[in-house]
Design a protein around this motif. Structure first.
Motif, PDB file in Angstrom:
ATOM      1  N   PHE A   1      35.331  40.559  43.862  1.00  0.00           N
ATOM      2  CA  PHE A   1      36.767  40.264  43.903  1.00  0.00           C
ATOM      3  C   PHE A   1      37.493  40.964  42.752  1.00  0.00           C
ATOM      4  O   PHE A   1      38.543  41.591  42.946  1.00  0.00           O
ATOM      5  N   ALA A   2      36.943  40.824  41.546  1.00  0.00           N
ATOM      6  CA  ALA A   2      37.604  41.386  40.368  1.00  0.00           C
ATOM      7  C   ALA A   2      37.655  42.909  40.436  1.00  0.00           C
ATOM      8  O   ALA A   2      38.686  43.519  40.138  1.00  0.00           O
ATOM      9  N   ALA A   3      36.539  43.529  40.836  1.00  0.00           N
ATOM     10  CA  ALA A   3      36.501  44.987  40.897  1.00  0.00           C
ATOM     11  C   ALA A   3      37.461  45.525  41.957  1.00  0.00           C
ATOM     12  O   ALA A   3      38.155  46.521  41.738  1.00  0.00           O
ATOM     13  N   ALA A   4      37.511  44.869  43.116  1.00  0.00           N
ATOM     14  CA  ALA A   4      38.404  45.313  44.175  1.00  0.00           C
ATOM     15  C   ALA A   4      39.862  45.181  43.743  1.00  0.00           C
ATOM     16  O   ALA A   4      40.688  46.063  43.993  1.00  0.00           O
ATOM     17  N   ALA A   5      40.194  44.084  43.087  1.00  0.00           N
ATOM     18  CA  ALA A   5      41.572  43.873  42.647  1.00  0.00           C
ATOM     19  C   ALA A   5      41.966  44.861  41.556  1.00  0.00           C
ATOM     20  O   ALA A   5      43.088  45.387  41.554  1.00  0.00           O
ATOM     21  N   ARG A   6      41.060  45.128  40.617  1.00  0.00           N
ATOM     22  CA  ARG A   6      41.358  46.106  39.561  1.00  0.00           C
ATOM     23  C   ARG A   6      41.575  47.488  40.150  1.00  0.00           C
ATOM     24  O   ARG A   6      42.475  48.224  39.732  1.00  0.00           O
ATOM     25  N   ALA A   7      40.741  47.853  41.115  1.00  0.00           N
ATOM     26  CA  ALA A   7      40.884  49.172  41.729  1.00  0.00           C
ATOM     27  C   ALA A   7      42.234  49.289  42.441  1.00  0.00           C
ATOM     28  O   ALA A   7      42.885  50.332  42.386  1.00  0.00           O
ATOM     29  N   LEU A   8      42.646  48.236  43.100  1.00  0.00           N
ATOM     30  CA  LEU A   8      43.938  48.250  43.773  1.00  0.00           C
ATOM     31  C   LEU A   8      45.070  48.390  42.765  1.00  0.00           C
ATOM     32  O   LEU A   8      45.993  49.194  42.952  1.00  0.00           O
TER      33      LEU A   8
END
Length: 229
Positions: A186-193
């Motif tokens: 979740f955190a990695a996907a949100a940071r990438a976005l």
């Protein structure tokens, strides 16, 4: 019991009853059943909420408000944008471990069902969601990022994208559609976005400095970024 206390008790009883009936029946939910479960008449619904749609919108507000209040507590001031987005995403994933997560998902689906079948209600529900999301936009506004500061316009754009991403993942986890979507995912996907969202130039305001949310300097290349999910 004072009149105000009795009014609040009845309001709470109707919201609790509506939660059960709406989550089960969606747009087929009957107002008379909701009132009966609350031990009241349909007249109480009209007196307190104005209409069945007013009750449903109040139910959505009642469901969303605590969620956004918790987010405000989970994302401290003083963090940069990516750190704030990281904290927000982790909070959302931890919430999926709550024992009532399936009941919450059932309500989400039922409200979508009602919004699709009743356009007037759908418009009111959309306005309710946007009013709560304004709080999340405010939480991201002014955060330092990539040598600049996040503007309100950029924060609103990012909030819309994050809602789509995390709502989709949040529905997939309890349904077994995202078995590997743990907190790090979740955190990695949100940071990438947050690292890649672009905001077009606002010609009406002449916002020449509001061209994009990030530059190449803002790309998250740390371990745990999207490439390592």
């Amino acid at each position: 019991m004072t009149r105000a206390e009795a009014k609040e008790r009845n309001r709470r009883a109707l919201l609790d009853a509506a939660l059960e009936v709406v989550a089960r029946d969606g747009y087929r939910a009957r107002l008379d059943e909701i009132a009966a479960r609350a031990g009241l008449t349909t007249g109480a619904v009209y007196s307190l909420f104005g209409s069945k749609n007013g009750l449903v919108v109040a139910l959505a507000d009642d469901h969303l408000r605590p969620h956004y209040e918790e987010i405000e507590q989970a994302v401290p001031a003083g963090l940069g944008l990516l750190e704030a987005v990281d904290a927000f995403a982790r909070h959302c994933r931890r919430g999926l471990d709550a024992p009532d997560v399936r009941a919450a998902l059932s309500l989400q689906i039922a409200l979508l069902d009602m919004a699709l079948h009743e356009p007037a209600l759908g418009a009111r529900l959309a306005a309710s969601v946007r009013s709560q999301e304004d709080r999340l936009s405010a939480l991201f506004t002014g955060r330092p990022h990539a040598g600049g500061t996040v503007t309100p316009h950029q924060a609103r754009r990012l909030t819309t994208a994050l809602r789509a991403l995390l709502t989709g993942l949040g529905q997939g986890v309890p349904l077994g559609l995202a078995p590997d979507a743990d907190e790090e995912f979740f955190a990695a996907a949100a940071r990438a976005l947050a690292s890649g969202v672009s905001v077009p130039k606002d010609l009406d305001r002449g916002g020449a400095s509001d061209l994009s949310l990030v530059s190449s300097a803002g790309t998250d290349s740390k371990p745990g970024g999207l490439g390592s999910v």
